[in-house]
Write a protein that holds these residues in place. Structure first.
Motif, PDB file in Angstrom:
ATOM      1  N   TYR A 142       3.125 -11.277  -9.516  1.00 19.12           N
ATOM      2  CA  TYR A 142       3.549 -10.377  -8.227  1.00 19.12           C
ATOM      3  C   TYR A 142       4.400  -9.226  -9.151  1.00 19.12           C
ATOM      4  CZ  TYR A 142       7.016  -8.583  -4.718  1.00 19.12           C
ATOM      5  OH  TYR A 142       7.453  -8.092  -3.780  1.00 19.12           O
ATOM      6  N   VAL A 143       5.058  -9.308 -10.002  1.00 15.90           N
ATOM      7  CA  VAL A 143       5.948  -8.292 -10.472  1.00 15.90           C
ATOM      8  C   VAL A 143       5.060  -7.094 -11.323  1.00 15.90           C
ATOM      9  CG1 VAL A 143       7.564  -7.647 -12.751  1.00 15.90           C
ATOM     10  CG2 VAL A 143       8.093  -9.356 -10.977  1.00 15.90           C
ATOM     11  N   MET A 171       0.777  -1.351  -0.096  1.00 17.75           N
ATOM     12  CA  MET A 171       0.160   0.056  -0.055  1.00 17.75           C
ATOM     13  C   MET A 171       0.874   1.259   0.031  1.00 17.75           C
ATOM     14  SD  MET A 171      -3.016   1.282  -0.198  1.00 17.75           S
ATOM     15  CE  MET A 171      -4.236   0.121   0.254  1.00 17.75           C
ATOM     16  N   PRO A 172       0.800   2.162  -0.954  1.00 20.09           N
ATOM     17  CA  PRO A 172       1.367   3.282  -1.051  1.00 20.09           C
ATOM     18  C   PRO A 172       1.175   4.229  -0.032  1.00 20.09           C
ATOM     19  CG  PRO A 172       0.279   2.867  -3.269  1.00 20.09           C
ATOM     20  CD  PRO A 172      -0.155   2.025  -2.018  1.00 20.09           C
ATOM     21  N   ILE A 220       1.286  -0.931  -8.944  1.00 17.76           N
ATOM     22  CA  ILE A 220       1.347   0.004  -8.009  1.00 17.76           C
ATOM     23  C   ILE A 220       2.186   1.262  -7.997  1.00 17.76           C
ATOM     24  CG2 ILE A 220       1.315   0.294  -5.409  1.00 17.76           C
ATOM     25  CD1 ILE A 220       0.000  -2.615  -5.065  1.00 17.76           C
ATOM     26  N   GLY A 221       3.340   0.495  -8.342  1.00 18.44           N
ATOM     27  CA  GLY A 221       4.485   1.760  -8.502  1.00 18.44           C
ATOM     28  C   GLY A 221       4.539   2.635  -9.392  1.00 18.44           C
ATOM     29  N   GLY A 222       3.568   2.382 -10.592  1.00 14.72           N
ATOM     30  CA  GLY A 222       3.130   2.909 -11.502  1.00 14.72           C
ATOM     31  C   GLY A 222       2.183   4.315 -11.263  1.00 14.72           C
ATOM     32  N   LEU A 223       1.274   3.801 -10.374  1.00 16.14           N
ATOM     33  CA  LEU A 223       0.325   4.583  -9.866  1.00 16.14           C
ATOM     34  C   LEU A 223       0.729   5.869  -8.868  1.00 16.14           C
ATOM     35  CD1 LEU A 223      -2.882   2.377  -8.671  1.00 16.14           C
ATOM     36  CD2 LEU A 223      -2.935   4.355 -10.466  1.00 16.14           C
ATOM     37  N   GLN A 224       2.136   5.117  -8.272  1.00 11.22           N
ATOM     38  CA  GLN A 224       2.896   6.258  -7.462  1.00 11.22           C
ATOM     39  C   GLN A 224       3.503   7.222  -8.206  1.00 11.22           C
ATOM     40  OE1 GLN A 224       4.101   2.599  -4.878  1.00 11.22           O
ATOM     41  NE2 GLN A 224       4.433   4.360  -3.630  1.00 11.22           N
ATOM     42  N   GLY A 272       7.049   2.315 -19.851  1.00  9.77           N
ATOM     43  CA  GLY A 272       8.476   1.730 -19.211  1.00  9.77           C
ATOM     44  C   GLY A 272       8.300   0.201 -19.149  1.00  9.77           C
ATOM     45  N   PHE A 273       6.897  -0.076 -18.779  1.00 11.84           N
ATOM     46  CA  PHE A 273       6.971  -1.490 -18.336  1.00 11.84           C
ATOM     47  C   PHE A 273       7.072  -2.514 -19.338  1.00 11.84           C
ATOM     48  CE2 PHE A 273       4.347  -5.536 -17.151  1.00 11.84           C
ATOM     49  CZ  PHE A 273       4.894  -5.665 -15.989  1.00 11.84           C
TER      50      PHE A 273
END
Lengths: 283, 317
Positions: free
Chosen positions: B226-227, A122-123, B233-237, B86-87
């Protein structure tokens, strides 16, 4: 290990190496130009591109240090404080939590574990609004505390510690310590922590680097010049009128922000690269 | 293992609670309470207008309605596009490299060197890396100077003023920062596959490609999931890179403004109601993805095993 009946075709092997060299080049090239340009003065840099270093490294460094608008020294100090504190808190308390969930049986053991696993990815950004308001109400705006205290709850570090403890801490050891009259905390600090050392070292590095690079939350909490961490200084440099800037200084500040991490990484690379997966991910 | 922890006469249960207390206390204070107040404010009209603070007045779902009428969807789209740019190369090269690094028939020289080098960008401060790219790819920066002196172009290519250039740079940086990490995760997964499967396939005369698609890929599926999810999630951030590269403006024409940059703007202008509603939508998306992460790490063990057997059969058939 796999038996090799034959080696791959030499042309294919060559192709593989060319792809690897290309990717390695991509990864290194930009940092190479960074290093080169940090040794050249503004005028040289404006003249164009060069593969060879200049002679202005020291003068660029002095100019960055002397610039009152970019408090680099306090920036390095603040970044070091936040990153070290984050690394210590994250590793110690994650190990403690992992041990608590591994070694003891209690009613909420399973729910607690499932809960941490659910928030693993969770960010922090989703609660940034409430976090900044909370920090404000706690009168901790423009202090470094809110940048490292939340590291006490680091789910990803916990997961790593938990996987590690599962594979390397025999409960017999804990029971032997208890027989010898060791208290629970002393058992953890004297017996368990030393066994966890490799995992703690790896996670300390990752936590340190994560905090060192963190920009989003610090930028919302810190506005005082002398409390700013390095990423905020970089952002300030970006929003200043770029054309008026001495490019030698720009490259030097970037160098100061990233080269120490690269040097530490190269010294410890073996542990770090292996540590990415050490207990971290099951196949 | 677990059997040996059985209590004899003393109950140690309270120590379990004591040991996990700091973690949960810190999580409650710094994550749960902020999250609750974020959700709370998302239902209020609460913003700064000049020097006045308007609100907080309860407005129900008005913020969410206003959000859907704003550029929210555009920024969601930007975030998705930037992530994909990027992905795709990231997963392609990571799979390729992981397969090569674990292939014993391939004699790769300097394997450790390559692993160390490709992982390095992952540790670089994203904001400094973006500042570096901004300097290198500026109109009269070194990259343009190099391209001109090499005779490839005759006037500077304005990377940061074109949609393709700006998005491409963000994608390139994300790719560089993450493909090494993914490669190493996938390598670990491949090395965890039962070697007998590969042996059987080789005995049956399978070539590299067949082994990769018939054995490697099906067996690392949990890690691939998982990746994929953690990368989403990393992309959303995504924030540091586009924020610093474009000075928070998402230029050209807000085509690289990500959802977190949008949130950041609302937080800076103290528009708490809107910031709250953006956060809540992000939270819901991330919660769904987090459940995915949970199952990719804790999925029942029977599935992969079944697949292994199936793959073994397929390899033997």
């Amino acid at each position: 290990m796999r038996q090799k009946n034959e080696n791959a075709h030499p042309i294919f092997t060559l192709f593989v190496h060319l792809v690897l060299i290309f990717l390695a080049f991509l990864c290194l090239f930009f940092f190479y130009i960074l290093l080169i340009n940090s040794t050249r003065n503004h005028f040289d840099i404006q003249k164009g591109f060069s593969f060879l270093p200049g002679t202005s490294f020291v003068s660029n460094f002095k100019k960055v240090m002397a610039d009152a608008n970019i408090p680099v020294l306090s920036g390095i100090k603040n970044s070091l404080i936040v990153s070290s504190a984050s690394a210590i808190l994250a590793t110690y308390f994650s190990a403690l939590t992992a041990y608590g969930l591994y070694a003891y049986d209690f009613k909420l053991k399973k729910p607690a574990f499932v809960f941490i696993m659910l928030i693993l990815a969770m960010p922090t950004q989703v609660s940034a609004l409430g976090f900044v308001r909370l920090v404000d109400r706690m009168h901790m705006m423009n202090t470094l505390w809110p940048l490292f205290l939340p590291s006490i709850a680091a789910p990803a570090v916990f997961y790593f510690m938990y996987s590690y403890i599962q594979s390397s801490l025999p409960m017999e050891l804990v029971e032997a310590a208890r027989m010898d009259g060791c208290g629970e905390f002393m058992t953890f600090n004297r017996i368990v922590l030393p066994i966890m050392k490799p995992a703690m070292a790896v996670q300390a590095i990752f936590s340190f680097v994560g905090a060192w690079n963190n920009y989003f939350i610090p930028a919302l909490v810190i506005s005082d010049n002398n409390k700013k961490t390095l990423p905020i200084l970089i952002a300030a440099l970006r929003s200043a009128d770029f054309l008026k800037f001495d490019m030698g200084k720009v490259y030097m500040l970037i160098t100061i922000a990233i080269i120490p991490i690269i040097i530490v990484y190269l010294l410890l690379s073996r542990y770090i690269v292996d540590g990415v997966t050490l207990g971290g991910v099951k196949e | 293992m677990k059997g040996s922890t059985k209590r004899k006469s003393v109950s140690y249960a309270k120590w379990g609670y004591i040991f996990i207390l700091p973690f949960f206390a810190a999580f409650l204070i710094f994550q749960m309470i902020p999250l609750a107040s974020t959700i709370y404010y998302s239902f209020f009209e609460y913003y700064r207008s000049g020097l006045n603070i308007i609100g907080p007045n309860f407005v129900g779902l008005e913020n969410y309605k206003a959000l859907l009428g704003s550029d929210f969807t555009k920024y969601m789209g930007n975030t998705l596009i930037l992530w994909i740019i990027g992905f795709l190369p990231q997963i392609f090269f990571s799979l390729l490299l992981a397969a090569w690094f674990t292939d014993l028939r391939l004699k790769i020289r300097g394997k450790q060197f390559f692993k160390v080098v490709i992982y390095m960008p992952n540790l670089i401060m994203a904001s400094a890396f973006s500042m570096l790219f901004f300097a290198l790819f500026s109109d009269n920066g070194p990259v343009n100077a190099f391209l001109i002196s090499a005779g490839l172009i005759d006037k500077p290519f304005r990377f940061l003023s074109t949609v393709v250039g700006a998005r491409g740079l963000v994608g390139l940086m994300n790719f560089l920062m993450w493909f090494g990490n993914t490669t190493i995760l996938l390598m670990a997964a491949i090395m965890g596959i039962n070697p007998a499967l590969f042996e059987a396939a080789e005995l049956d005369g399978c070539n590299h490609t067949q082994i990769f698609f018939k054995i490697t890929l099906p067996n690392i599926r949990p890690i691939l999931v998982y990746v994929l999810i953690t990368s989403m999630i990393g992309g959303l951030q995504m924030f540091d890179v586009p924020q610093i590269l474009t000075n928070g403006k998402g230029t050209p024409n807000r085509t690289v403004t990500t959802i977190i940059m949008f949130l950041n703007n609302h937080l800076y202008s103290k528009n708490y109601g809107m910031a709250g509603s953006i956060s809540v939508i992000l939270f819901i998306i991330c919660a769904v993805l987090c459940i995915g992460v949970y199952f990719s790490l804790n999925g029942d063990d029977s599935k992969p095993k079944k697949k292994k057997k199936k793959a073994a059969r397929a390899a033997k058939a």
